[in-house]
Motif scaffolding. Structure first.
Motif, PDB file in Angstrom:
ATOM      1  N   VAL A 150       0.029  -6.320   2.606  1.00 54.33           N
ATOM      2  CA  VAL A 150       0.196  -6.474   1.234  1.00 54.33           C
ATOM      3  C   VAL A 150       1.063  -6.651   0.328  1.00 54.33           C
ATOM      4  O   VAL A 150       2.140  -5.713   1.577  1.00 54.33           O
ATOM      5  N   HIS A 168      -2.740  -7.402  -8.965  1.00 53.81           N
ATOM      6  CA  HIS A 168      -1.141  -8.049  -8.511  1.00 53.81           C
ATOM      7  C   HIS A 168      -0.606  -7.475  -7.038  1.00 53.81           C
ATOM      8  O   HIS A 168       0.313  -8.184  -6.240  1.00 53.81           O
ATOM      9  N   GLN A 169      -1.585  -7.279  -5.885  1.00 48.65           N
ATOM     10  CA  GLN A 169      -1.356  -7.453  -4.663  1.00 48.65           C
ATOM     11  C   GLN A 169      -1.579  -8.749  -4.607  1.00 48.65           C
ATOM     12  O   GLN A 169      -3.477  -8.696  -4.156  1.00 48.65           O
ATOM     13  N   THR A 195      -8.126 -12.117  -5.804  1.00 54.96           N
ATOM     14  CA  THR A 195      -6.875 -11.560  -4.880  1.00 54.96           C
ATOM     15  C   THR A 195      -6.128 -12.802  -4.710  1.00 54.96           C
ATOM     16  O   THR A 195      -7.055 -13.272  -3.915  1.00 54.96           O
ATOM     17  N   ASP A 250       3.435  -6.261  -3.291  1.00 61.05           N
ATOM     18  CA  ASP A 250       3.330  -6.572  -4.525  1.00 61.05           C
ATOM     19  C   ASP A 250       4.040  -7.847  -5.828  1.00 61.05           C
ATOM     20  O   ASP A 250       5.076  -7.548  -5.420  1.00 61.05           O
ATOM     21  N   ARG A 255       4.561  -7.400  -8.934  1.00 64.46           N
ATOM     22  CA  ARG A 255       4.331  -7.180 -10.015  1.00 64.46           C
ATOM     23  C   ARG A 255       5.965  -7.814 -10.652  1.00 64.46           C
ATOM     24  O   ARG A 255       6.670  -8.975 -11.814  1.00 64.46           O
ATOM     25  N   ARG A 268      -6.273  -3.450   4.690  1.00 61.62           N
ATOM     26  CA  ARG A 268      -5.469  -3.597   4.700  1.00 61.62           C
ATOM     27  C   ARG A 268      -5.707  -3.078   2.371  1.00 61.62           C
ATOM     28  O   ARG A 268      -4.584  -2.645   2.200  1.00 61.62           O
ATOM     29  N   ILE A 269      -6.493  -3.796   2.140  1.00 61.57           N
ATOM     30  CA  ILE A 269      -6.270  -3.669  -0.109  1.00 61.57           C
ATOM     31  C   ILE A 269      -8.022  -2.545   0.006  1.00 61.57           C
ATOM     32  O   ILE A 269      -7.441  -1.304  -0.865  1.00 61.57           O
TER      33      ILE A 269
END
Length: 418
Positions: A252, A234-235, A187, A254, A256, A111-112
């Motif tokens: 995922v 930030h994910q 993470t 986000d 922020r 995913r990331i």
């Protein structure tokens, strides 16, 4: 004053450090023999969403069990989680983290991704984070994060403990997991038991998980600021059951935006010592020593900022709603209504202005209320009385349905996982 040997004056004992004094004061508020109720990320996210509520800030900071307090006040909150759901959530989390987090790392890489290749089984270290007390576990977590970052290797921290100062009092937070990558990026991993169907989950639950994860990211940033080469992503990786199975899948998120809001709201919180200093002498929330009337008096001594949204986020919401209704406070109608009414803070004042008994007719709010009252009177005058009575009944039923829905949406609060 002289000592017993006739020497010079005896020096006064040094004043206790401010933090020690605050902890003693908070212990007195919850009861000296009562262990503090932990302030978790869910409660912290809810507190950040309502920074004007001094009542919640003080009770959470002092570690008071708000669910038990609400029950003692006669307004228990229908929150909680069934034993079956609790066991199901724990079993799913154990499945995700099995074999040294092999499946979790596969989901993270899928995913990331990143510049480095995904880890192979056995390449990920899982440091021991056990230590005595929350301070010891927090220090051990920080050490493990620094060591993994310096080593430039994969690491999986299972239930690390992070500290975050909230209104002058430390809060200890425990994310499901934190992954350290070889490039020094950290993470946050959130593991939830609600399903992800066809690649998407319930938006309200995902939003709640994002707000919760933002609190963890904020606390991690404090540690990363003191760790060379570290960066907090930030994910956030959100892991849920796939469709109607027990197989894990991930997406995922986000955070922020949630991080920015949480950081701003937490800075607006009034410091807990300032709230405690304004209380009457002898105020305590000790459930073992106080009667219901004494607890009611103690709770009412701290101002609250009630809104209907509290029904799905705070154990004391039903008590606060009852008090708001007794005062006729317009806050019970919602924040948007409160903002529209300006200086009119009670339902009595609103009705008086609408009927023309009080208020400046040049005030836009008063003028709008009087216009609405006129339109309502005209509509009721033209309507069948039976229809009008039924309409009023339907409005009351609708209001109760909204309240019930808010409670249903918060059924996972404040359980361990949702």
């Amino acid at each position: 004053m002289s000592d017993s040997l006739g020497g010079g004056p005896v020096a006064a004992p040094p004043a206790p450090p401010p933090q020690t004094t605050l902890r003693r004061r908070l212990a007195e508020l919850r009861g000296p023999a009562v262990a503090p109720h932990p302030l978790d990320a869910r409660a912290l996210a809810a507190l950040a969403a309502n920074p004007g509520c001094r009542r919640r800030a003080l009770l959470d900071g002092a570690g008071v069990d708000k669910a038990a307090l609400a029950k003692a006040l006669g307004s228990p909150a229908p929150f909680g989680q069934s034993q079956f759901a609790f066991m199901r959530g724990n079993a799913f989390e154990a499945k995700v983290k099995a074999d040294g987090g092999t499946e979790l790392m596969r989901l993270l890489a899928d995913r990331i991704g990143g510049q480095e290749p995904p880890p192979v089984p056995g390449e990920v270290s899982v440091p021991d984070l056990s230590a005595a007390g929350p301070e010891g576990r927090t220090a051990r977590t920080a050490l493990a994060l620094r060591e993994a970052t310096a080593a430039g290797a994969w690491a999986l921290l299972d239930h690390p403990l992070l500290a975050l100062e909230v209104a002058g009092s430390p809060a200890y937070l425990e994310p499901d997991a934190v992954v350290v990558r070889p490039d020094g990026r950290w993470t946050v991993v959130e593991i939830k038991s609600f399903p992800m169907i066809d690649g998407s989950a319930d938006a309200s639950k995902v939003g709640a998980a994002a707000r919760q994860a933002a609190v963890y990211v904020l606390a991690l940033e404090r540690v990363a600021a003191r760790t060379e080469g570290a960066e907090v992503g930030h994910q956030v990786l959100l892991v849920c059951p796939k469709d109607f199975s027990n197989l894990p899948t991930a997406s995922v998120v986000d955070v922020r935006k949630q991080l920015s809001v949480t950081r701003r709201q937490l800075t607006r919180l009034t410091r807990i010592e300032d709230i405690a200093d304004a209380l009457p002498e002898g105020t305590t929330f000790d459930l073992d020593r106080c009667s219901g009337a004494q607890l009611t008096s103690a709770v009412d001594a701290v101002t609250a900022a009630y809104a209907p949204e509290c029904l799905s986020a705070c154990e004391l919401a039903f008590h606060c709603r009852s008090r708001a209704r007794e005062r006729g406070a317009v806050e019970a109608l919602g924040r948007s209504v409160r903002g529209e009414l300006g200086a009119l803070t009670t339902v009595t004042a609103v009705l008086s202005a609408a009927h023309g008994d009080t208020g400046d007719p040049d005030d836009p709010t008063v003028a709008a209320l009087r216009r609405a009252a006129t339109l309502r009177a005209e509509a009721l005058a033209d309507a069948d009385p039976a229809v009008a009575d039924r309409t009023i009944t339907d409005l009351a039923v609708a209001e109760q349905a909204v309240a019930d829905r808010a409670v249903a949406d918060g059924a996972d609060r404040p359980g361990t996982e949702g």
